[in-house]
Design a protein around this motif. Structure first.
Motif, mmCIF file in Angstrom:
data_model
loop_
_atom_site.group_PDB
_atom_site.id
_atom_site.type_symbol
_atom_site.label_atom_id
_atom_site.label_comp_id
_atom_site.label_asym_id
_atom_site.label_seq_id
_atom_site.Cartn_x
_atom_site.Cartn_y
_atom_site.Cartn_z
ATOM 1 N N GLY A 86 0.835 -1.186 0.000
ATOM 2 C CA GLY A 86 0.000 0.000 0.000
ATOM 3 C C GLY A 86 0.873 1.240 0.000
ATOM 4 O O GLY A 86 2.098 1.155 0.065
ATOM 5 N N GLU B 219 -2.835 8.618 6.048
ATOM 6 C CA GLU B 219 -3.940 8.203 5.193
ATOM 7 C C GLU B 219 -3.423 7.094 4.283
ATOM 8 O O GLU B 219 -2.529 7.331 3.469
ATOM 9 C CB GLU B 219 -4.452 9.382 4.364
ATOM 10 N N THR B 220 -3.980 5.910 4.428
ATOM 11 C CA THR B 220 -3.447 4.719 3.760
ATOM 12 C C THR B 220 -4.388 4.232 2.673
ATOM 13 O O THR B 220 -5.607 4.199 2.857
ATOM 14 C CB THR B 220 -3.216 3.594 4.781
ATOM 15 N N LYS B 221 -3.782 3.852 1.559
ATOM 16 C CA LYS B 221 -4.506 3.165 0.494
ATOM 17 C C LYS B 221 -3.795 1.849 0.203
ATOM 18 O O LYS B 221 -2.582 1.829 0.020
ATOM 19 C CB LYS B 221 -4.577 4.027 -0.771
ATOM 20 N N TYR B 222 -4.558 0.777 0.170
ATOM 21 C CA TYR B 222 -4.007 -0.553 -0.079
ATOM 22 C C TYR B 222 -4.163 -0.917 -1.545
ATOM 23 O O TYR B 222 -5.229 -0.718 -2.138
ATOM 24 C CB TYR B 222 -4.724 -1.606 0.761
ATOM 25 N N HIS B 223 -3.103 -1.472 -2.120
ATOM 26 C CA HIS B 223 -3.178 -2.003 -3.480
ATOM 27 C C HIS B 223 -3.332 -3.522 -3.355
ATOM 28 O O HIS B 223 -2.344 -4.259 -3.301
ATOM 29 C CB HIS B 223 -1.932 -1.628 -4.274
ATOM 30 N N THR C 126 -7.481 -0.817 -5.624
ATOM 31 C CA THR C 126 -7.020 0.111 -4.594
ATOM 32 C C THR C 126 -8.163 0.394 -3.614
ATOM 33 O O THR C 126 -9.263 0.782 -4.037
ATOM 34 C CB THR C 126 -6.525 1.422 -5.219
ATOM 35 N N HIS C 127 -7.905 0.215 -2.326
ATOM 36 C CA HIS C 127 -8.915 0.407 -1.283
ATOM 37 C C HIS C 127 -8.394 1.394 -0.247
ATOM 38 O O HIS C 127 -7.231 1.344 0.132
ATOM 39 C CB HIS C 127 -9.229 -0.920 -0.578
ATOM 40 N N THR C 128 -9.271 2.247 0.227
ATOM 41 C CA THR C 128 -8.905 3.134 1.336
ATOM 42 C C THR C 128 -8.893 2.347 2.634
ATOM 43 O O THR C 128 -9.447 1.237 2.722
ATOM 44 C CB THR C 128 -9.902 4.290 1.471
ATOM 45 N N TRP C 129 -8.272 2.917 3.668
ATOM 46 C CA TRP C 129 -8.236 2.257 4.973
ATOM 47 C C TRP C 129 -9.652 2.035 5.490
ATOM 48 O O TRP C 129 -9.991 0.963 5.994
ATOM 49 C CB TRP C 129 -7.427 3.089 5.967
ATOM 50 N N ASP D 94 -12.431 1.691 3.875
ATOM 51 C CA ASP D 94 -13.173 0.690 3.119
ATOM 52 C C ASP D 94 -12.662 -0.723 3.390
ATOM 53 O O ASP D 94 -13.455 -1.648 3.582
ATOM 54 C CB ASP D 94 -13.072 1.000 1.624
ATOM 55 N N TYR D 95 -11.341 -0.882 3.425
ATOM 56 C CA TYR D 95 -10.767 -2.227 3.549
ATOM 57 C C TYR D 95 -10.662 -2.687 5.003
ATOM 58 O O TYR D 95 -10.936 -3.845 5.318
ATOM 59 C CB TYR D 95 -9.386 -2.253 2.897
#
Length: 601
Positions: free
Chosen positions: A162, A178-182, A196-199, A201-202
């Motif tokens: 991420g 602010e984290t976004k996961y791939h 890609t998901h935001t913290w 959401d995921y």
């Protein structure tokens, strides 16, 4: 009822409001994905919660996702300084007592170098706009309603990369992550799509997030050589952007299953294997760009001491370490090489479409990226050794209380088989050491072989001749007997003894974090190696007892053990120490009268 944050007082003394946190339905796992029970007592909520959602038809704010404010703050709860302590935290402490810490979380800053005023400086290290690579790993679900285990005695978990960015919070005006996961995610019944998901959401989503049901480790890595862009007199280079592009390519392939409609998991294709492939491809593309752009090479040569040049050199060194981790046997998988070649433009004419190799052999050539826990810990350790600063965000089923489930730490293969009353998984350690030692030797490794044999000869030959133990007596057997003896020495002497006394007993060079502990194991290994020979002769070869009890032989055996230990520490290769051991034993038996002394027929 909630009370909102007041930016004027910096306290939670603002407006009060009634909100609704929907109780989620029990799903196919026989428990709810989240719960609001006792959420007001959660330690994670001491500094407040971020709530995500919208007003329902009656105007009541309905919560869709939750995030603990203190988890995302840049100020850590704990600071650990130094490589040794940092590596120990990554490999051991990070997941220790996971079950006992249910409902709790921790944030830890790992720094490679000791400095004064560490806590204040930890804040200054994170500036608004800073970006970090995220290593994401979650564990398993245990308890009365535990999820089934796919691999015996193993909690595989899930790995993802991420990107985290330091942003200014719009409510508190403080800095936070602010984290976004791939997410490279195979098709699954949980409804998680590769993308890609935001913290929120995921992780924080009440219906399908993992915050409430799984233990999670997010390691945020700040390393300027990777996270900052380069400008070589107009030639732009962005390692982080290149890496994200490769992740996007792989996520797109997973969404459609390379056109088949289904993305499945195998030993060679999985979240962690293909995330690692994206990293490997990004490294190769950057290397190719540098190699094919003379302007970059000219700039680096003309400005060797420029801060950007020094930073670029750190990037090169990191890339070399990552390549060794991603292809530990020194063999690059055909599908990884093909994918990188196509994207770099160097594979045109050979193949025009990427392919996946799902074979077990492909998985073994990248075995360090088969298990999510191992890849997560390895990558974090590599970055730490290269000087990166890391912030670890650890949660253990945070939020409302669910008594029927407990968090289970992810493990490497067979990691749940432990020595009683310890946290040591012997089978995992031995398997890891054996596989790590199988790397194909490099030119430098072969030079070590030659050097060690010369050193051994210079010391052993004069000592053996002076004591009368060594004498040139060439064995006059036929070539078939000689070949059988040579093969016997390879398997029964060199391979078996080196596997046990060096590979299994000694920490692999890549494992070493404490040289004192390594020295203790080296001494134990050497003593056992010396004692093994007279004990072995008494049990299996009584004709050789006079030789194996001879103090000169034991001194020469001890010196061979020392030479092999040094060679293993320098190379980490089983092939190197087997070759040294094999040559010494064969030459002694056939050239220096060993056969006669052992009375072999």
């Amino acid at each position: 009822m909630v009370q909102h944050y007041n930016p004027n007082s910096n306290k939670f003394d603002g407006l009060k409001e009634t909100i609704r946190i929907p109780q989620q339905e029990i799903d196919k796992r026989n428990f709810a994905p989240s719960s609001s029970q006792q959420i007001e007592q959660s330690p994670a909520g001491e500094d407040g919660w971020y709530i995500y959602g919208a007003a329902d038809a009656k105007g009541v704010f309905t919560v869709v996702a939750l995030a603990p404010r203190s988890l995302l703050q840049i100020q850590p709860r704990q600071i650990i300084t130094g490589d040794e302590l940092g590596l120990n935290y990554i490999q051991d402490v990070n997941w220790r007592n996971t079950e006992k810490n249910k409902g709790k979380f921790n944030t830890v800053l790992l720094k490679p170098v000791e400095t004064q005023n560490s806590r204040n400086q930890s804040i200054s290290k994170w500036q608004e706009g800073n970006k970090a690579i995220v290593l994401h790993l979650f564990g398993g679900i245990g308890g009365r309603k535990a999820e089934p285990v796919g691999v015996p005695y193993t909690i595989t978990g899930h790995f993802a990369f991420g990107i985290a960015e330091v942003v200014r919070d719009e409510f508190t005006n403080e800095l936070r992550f602010e984290t976004k996961y791939h997410q490279i995610y195979a098709h699954n019944p949980d409804g998680i799509i590769a993308g890609t998901h935001t913290w929120a959401d995921y992780m924080g989503n009440l219906q399908h997030g993992w915050l409430a049901t799984r233990p999670v480790s997010d390691i945020l890595i700040k390393f300027d050589p990777v996270t900052q862009d380069y400008d070589f007199d107009g030639v732009k280079l962005s390692p982080l952007e290149q890496f994200q592009q490769q992740l996007q390519v792989t996520m797109a392939r997973y969404r459609v299953g390379d056109g088949t409609g289904g993305a499945m998991v195998s030993p060679a294709t999985s979240c962690v294997q293909d995330s690692s492939q994206a990293l490997y491809t990004a490294i190769l593309l950057i290397k190719n760009q540098v190699a094919t752009t003379p302007q970059i090479q000219t700039w680096v040569r003309a400005n060797p001491n420029h801060p950007q040049a020094l930073r670029f050199q750190q990037l090169v060194e990191l890339g070399q370490s990552l390549e060794q981790q991603l292809a530990p046997l020194g063999i690059v998988r055909a599908d990884w090489h093909s994918q990188a070649g196509i994207l770099a433009g160097t594979g045109i004419g050979k193949t025009t479409e990427p392919f996946e190799d799902r074979s077990i052999w492909a998985g073994l050539t990248t075995w360090r990226t088969i298990m999510p826990r191992l890849a997560h810990d390895d990558l974090a350790a590599i970055f730490l050794k290269h000087g990166a600063i890391m912030q670890v965000l650890r949660t253990n089923q945070v939020g409302g209380w669910q008594p029927n489930i407990i968090p289970i730490a992810p493990t490497v293969l067979l990691g749940q088989i432990k020595i009683p009353f310890t946290n040591i998984s012997p089978l995992s350690i031995l398997l890891n050491r054996v596989l790590t030692s199988l790397a194909v030797p490099t030119l430098k490794d072969w030079l070590v072989v030659a050097l060690m044999l010369i050193i051994y000869s210079v010391i052993a030959l004069p000592y053996g001749w002076k004591s009368g133990f060594l004498d040139i007596q060439i064995w006059s057997a036929n070539w078939i007997d000689k070949c059988l003896l040579i093969l016997r020495c390879l398997f029964l002497s060199a391979i078996v003894e080196e596997l046990f006394f060096r590979v299994c007993l000694l920490p692999h060079p890549s494992e070493i974090t404490n040289w004192f502990q390594w020295a203790v194991w080296a001494i134990v290994s050497l003593l056992l190696f010396i004692l093994y020979h007279p004990l072995n002769s008494k049990i299996f070869s009584k004709a050789g007892m006079p030789t194996f009890d001879n103090h000169v032989f034991l001194v020469l055996a001890a010196f061979l053990g020392i030479i092999c230990t040094v060679a293993y520490t320098l190379t980490g290769s089983l092939f190197v120490i087997v070759l040294i051991h094999w040559i010494v034993v064969v030459v002694w038996l056939i050239v220096f009268g060993g056969i006669k002394k052992l009375d072999y027929n």
